[in-house]
Design a protein around this motif. Sequence first.
Motif, mmCIF file in Angstrom:
data_model
loop_
_atom_site.group_PDB
_atom_site.id
_atom_site.type_symbol
_atom_site.label_atom_id
_atom_site.label_comp_id
_atom_site.label_asym_id
_atom_site.label_seq_id
_atom_site.Cartn_x
_atom_site.Cartn_y
_atom_site.Cartn_z
ATOM 1 N N ALA A 1 0.871 -1.177 0.000
ATOM 2 C CA ALA A 1 0.000 0.000 0.000
ATOM 3 C C ALA A 1 0.900 1.217 0.000
ATOM 4 C CB ALA A 1 -0.898 0.014 1.235
ATOM 5 N N ILE B 1 -4.411 6.060 2.943
ATOM 6 C CA ILE B 1 -3.649 4.898 2.519
ATOM 7 C C ILE B 1 -4.310 4.415 1.234
ATOM 8 C CG2 ILE B 1 -2.982 2.528 3.087
ATOM 9 C CD1 ILE B 1 -3.530 3.308 6.073
ATOM 10 N N MET B 2 -3.513 4.160 0.200
ATOM 11 C CA MET B 2 -4.070 3.671 -1.056
ATOM 12 C C MET B 2 -3.643 2.214 -1.239
ATOM 13 S SD MET B 2 -5.606 6.403 -2.083
ATOM 14 C CE MET B 2 -6.256 5.606 -3.546
ATOM 15 N N ALA B 3 -4.654 1.321 -1.323
ATOM 16 C CA ALA B 3 -4.337 -0.093 -1.488
ATOM 17 C C ALA B 3 -5.125 -0.626 -2.674
ATOM 18 C CB ALA B 3 -4.704 -0.863 -0.231
ATOM 19 N N ASN B 4 -4.646 -1.696 -3.265
ATOM 20 C CA ASN B 4 -5.374 -2.250 -4.416
ATOM 21 C C ASN B 4 -5.317 -3.768 -4.413
ATOM 22 O OD1 ASN B 4 -2.789 -2.867 -5.265
ATOM 23 N ND2 ASN B 4 -3.181 -2.306 -7.370
ATOM 24 N N TRP C 1 -9.299 -0.243 -6.221
ATOM 25 C CA TRP C 1 -8.461 0.635 -5.398
ATOM 26 C C TRP C 1 -9.321 1.202 -4.277
ATOM 27 C CZ3 TRP C 1 -3.237 1.722 -6.017
ATOM 28 C CH2 TRP C 1 -2.645 1.231 -7.192
ATOM 29 N N ARG D 1 -12.813 6.379 -0.214
ATOM 30 C CA ARG D 1 -13.070 6.376 -1.657
ATOM 31 C C ARG D 1 -12.802 4.985 -2.224
ATOM 32 N NH1 ARG D 1 -13.583 11.473 -3.381
ATOM 33 N NH2 ARG D 1 -13.633 10.840 -5.560
ATOM 34 N N TYR E 1 -12.418 2.996 -6.309
ATOM 35 C CA TYR E 1 -12.563 3.033 -7.768
ATOM 36 C C TYR E 1 -11.963 1.768 -8.357
ATOM 37 C CZ TYR E 1 -7.762 4.962 -7.483
ATOM 38 O OH TYR E 1 -6.448 5.175 -7.212
ATOM 39 N N SER E 2 -12.152 1.573 -9.634
ATOM 40 C CA SER E 2 -11.661 0.338 -10.239
ATOM 41 C C SER E 2 -11.277 0.564 -11.694
ATOM 42 C CB SER E 2 -12.741 -0.742 -10.167
ATOM 43 O OG SER E 2 -13.802 -0.398 -11.030
ATOM 44 N N HIS E 3 -10.515 -0.344 -12.241
ATOM 45 C CA HIS E 3 -10.270 -0.385 -13.687
ATOM 46 C C HIS E 3 -10.112 -1.832 -14.102
ATOM 47 C CE1 HIS E 3 -5.930 -0.921 -12.798
ATOM 48 N NE2 HIS E 3 -6.063 0.070 -11.918
#
Lengths: 763, 72
Positions: free
Chosen positions: A715, A724-727, A736, A750, A752-754
Motif C-alpha cells: 500500500a 492509505i491507497m491499497a489495491n 483501489w 473512496r 474506484y476500479s479499472h
Amino acid sequence: MSKIQERGSTHVYKVNKISKEEMDSMVSLCVYEDPPYCNAACPLKLDTRALMKAVAEGDFKKALQIYEKIAPFPVLLSQCCEAPCEGRCRMGEVGEGISIRDIEATVAANGEVTKSGGVFRRKKRQTVALFGSGLFALFLAGEIEKKMYPLTVFCEEADIEAYLKSAAAFLDEQSFAIELKRLKSKDIDFVFGCELSPKFFEEKRADFNVLCASEEAAKCFFKDAQCDRALMYYEAEKLVMGSGSGTMDAAFGAKKAALTVDRLAQKLSPANMRGEEGAVDTRLYTDMSEARELKRVAKSGAVYTKEEAMAEAQRCIQCRCEECMKSCAYLKHYKKHPGLLSREIYNNTQIIMGDHQLNKPMNSCSLCGQCAVVCPNGFDMAQVCHAARRNMVSTDKMPLAPHEFALLDMLFSNEEAFLARPQPGVEKCKYVFFPGCQASAIAPATVRAAYEDLSDRLEGGVALMLGCCGAICDWAGRYEMQETTREFIKNELSKLGDPIIIAGCPTCKKELSESVGGEIIGIWDVLEQIGLPEGAKGLSRPAAMHDSCGARGDEATQNAIRDLAAKLGCELLETEYQRDESPCCGYGGLTMYANREVAHEMAEKCLERSDAPYISYCMACRDRFAREGRESRHILELVYGTDAGNPPDISEKRWNRLTLKNNMLREIWGEESEMAKLPYELNFSDEALEMMDDRMILKSDVIAVIEHMRETGAAIDDEDTGYIMANHRVGNVTFWVALTEDAEGYTVHRAYSHRMKIVKGNG
Amino acid sequence: MQDRTYYVIDPEGKLRCRKCNVKLEKGRAKFMYLDNGFPVELPVCPRCDFVYVPEALALGKVLSVEKALEDK
Ligand SMILES: [Zn+2]
C-alpha cells in the motif's frame, strides 16, 4: 466464487447464431420505410407527405422543389393530373381526404421557380433528338433536359409559344405565362417549322445518339410504329416514343421514356435495371387517432390561397408508423426505427476487425417484447437484440464489461447464496418455492414470510430454492453459461424429487418453463386458490398496476394478480400500456448494467403513466421504481404485510441474500452456518458508499483489497490526502481503496476500479 | 508504438510505499487489456515495484481506452 473468462480481442471467428436470411425476414416486418398511401399511389412517386409538411409550415419554396422533382411543368401537371393519391388518402376513411391536387396547384402557382443554372451544370456527352410536340413530348423534353442530355427538339410549330400551346391549350393566361417562362429557361435547342417527314428523320438520325418522337411523328416516320408501353420503345427503329391518354398517363409515359433514353445513352438494354416504376403497394400502418380536422378547407376562389392551402395541408396527419417508438424508451432514445436499427445491429455482429459501434445499442434493449405487441406487424426487437448478443458471444466479440457485474451476481445467487432444502419433516415435497434472486435481494423478509405461509398452508410439503433462474445469462446472450445454469437447476430440482415449482416472479416462471420445464405455477395462482393469509392488506390510496414484462402474453397471471389486488382491497387505476403492452422498468435485458441512461428513461416511461403509487409483481420493477423516488410495492409485500422499505444498494442486495439463507438455515432447518466476521472494524464514509453503489463496487471487493493489504503490506501513503491507497485484483477488475486506519480498524473514504492490468517495466 | 508513452504521472515526492518506506518515483509501466499493451509512466516503488494508478487516471483515460478496446 467462480470467475468469468475475459475474452481476447484476436480470437477466431466461430459461428453465426442467426443467418442473414433470418435477419432479413425479421427486418422486413418493420413497415416504417413503406411509403405513405398517397405516395404509393402516385406513378410519378411524388413525396406527397414531405410536400404537405412543407406547405403546412408555409414553406412554398421547398414545396415547389419537392414537386419539381417529379414534375418538369408543375403548373401544367397540377391543373390536370388525375390525382390517384387523393383516392388513397387515409383521411378519407374517417372524413374527407386531403385535397392534394388543389394544394399542388397553389404550390405551382406560388412557389419560387427553381432556376436551372444551365451554365454551371455539366452536360452529358450523348446527344438526344426529340421529334414532334404535344403533352407527352413536352414532358419528355423536360425529363431529358433534367437528366442533362444535350437535347434538340424538331417540331412543326413556328415558335415556342405554339409548341407549348400544342401540349397545354387548356391553360389559362397566367398559368401559360408561368410555364412558358419555365420552358424558355430550360436548356433545350428548338428547331421550329420542321416538316416531320420520313426523309427529314433519315437526314437527322445519324447526328444523335438517342432518338425520340411523339407518337404522331413516329407514325409519320414509320407507318407501323408501335411502342412497348413498359419501355416506351419502338425497338425495330430504336426509337423512344409514346403518347398519353391523359395527363398522368403522359407524365408517367415520359418518365418511363426518359429512363429508356438514359439506358440507351449508356448503351445498356432498356429493359433491365429499371428499378420500381409506377404506383406500388404499401403496408404502412397509420394511427388514425391523430386525425383531427375531418372536413376539407373550402376554396374562396378557383384555387386555394396560400393560407387556405396551408390550412388544408395542416389536416394531413403525416402517415408514419411509429407505434413502437411511441411506447418504447429504448427506440425513442436511439431515434431509429427498428428496421434500420436491426440492420445496423446485425451488421455490427458481422464485423471481424474494427469498431463495433452498435454494441451499446444492442445491449441497451430490455428484451421485454413490448414492441412485438404494439407493432401492427409484430416486429420483435428483443428477438433481434437477443440473437445479436448470442452472435457476439459465439464469435467472442462480446465485451464482458457491460454484463460482468450481473453475471457475477447470478453466480453469487447460485453459489454462496444458493439454498435448496425440502420442508423439514417432509421427505419428498409436492412443491418447491422459487422466489427469484431479486426477491431475496430486495425483500428478504417477504420471501421468508411467503415460504412460511406456503409450507404452513399447502398440503404435501413445500421445499425452498433460493437462486437465480438463469434469466441473467440468457439476457446477456451467454448461452453456454445458460446451459450450465439449466443443468444445475435441473439437478437441484431432481434432488428434491422434481416438485411442482411455485415461482415468485413471472420472469423466473417464464425462464424456468423454457429451460427446465415441468409443472410451474406462480405464487399468485396458489394464493388465488388458498386465499390470502391473515393480515394481508392493500394500499389505502388508489394505485397503478405495473405489469411485469415476464408476464407478457400470460393473461392468466395478469388476471390472477388483479384478482389478488382486488381481494387485498386495492383500488387500481386505469393507465396506458397495461398488461401485454406494459413497458420494461429498465432491469430486463440487463439494460441497467449496459446503459444506465436508457434504463432511467425506461423507468421514467413506466412512471409517467400515473402519479399514484405503483404496485408490481416483479421485484426488479419494485426496486427500480422505488429508486426513482416513487412509492412502489410488490404485491407480495402487501400480501404478507412486509414493507421492504428503501431500495438496498448493491452490497446490501448481496448481504440480504446471504443473511436470508443463513437465517432460514438456522431457524428453519437448524443448520448452523456462521457468517464470517471480520477481525477488525470496517466503516464506510457516506461518500464512499454512494461512490461504490454508483461504480458497482461491492463491500466484498473492498474487503478483498484490505485483506490483501493486511497479508502483503502492499500500500502507499498519499501525503496530499492522508489516505492509505491499497489495491487488489478480483477476477477481471482491479479495485483501489482510499482508507484511514485507527486502533479498531479502517474507514473507507473512496473506491474506484479499472479493468486494465498494470505491469511494471516495459513488459 | 513502443517508444510512445501514453500517460505520464510524476509522484512529486508525495507518495510513499508503506512496505518499503521509500518514496515512489516516476517509472515505466504498462497497461494491458484484451491483448493490447500501452506504455505509461506512473508512480512506482523502486524497491517492490508497486505501481499506483490514481483515481483520475482510472476513471478518465484508462476507462475511455478500455471502452474503445471492448468494442474492437
Ligand atoms: Zn515498495
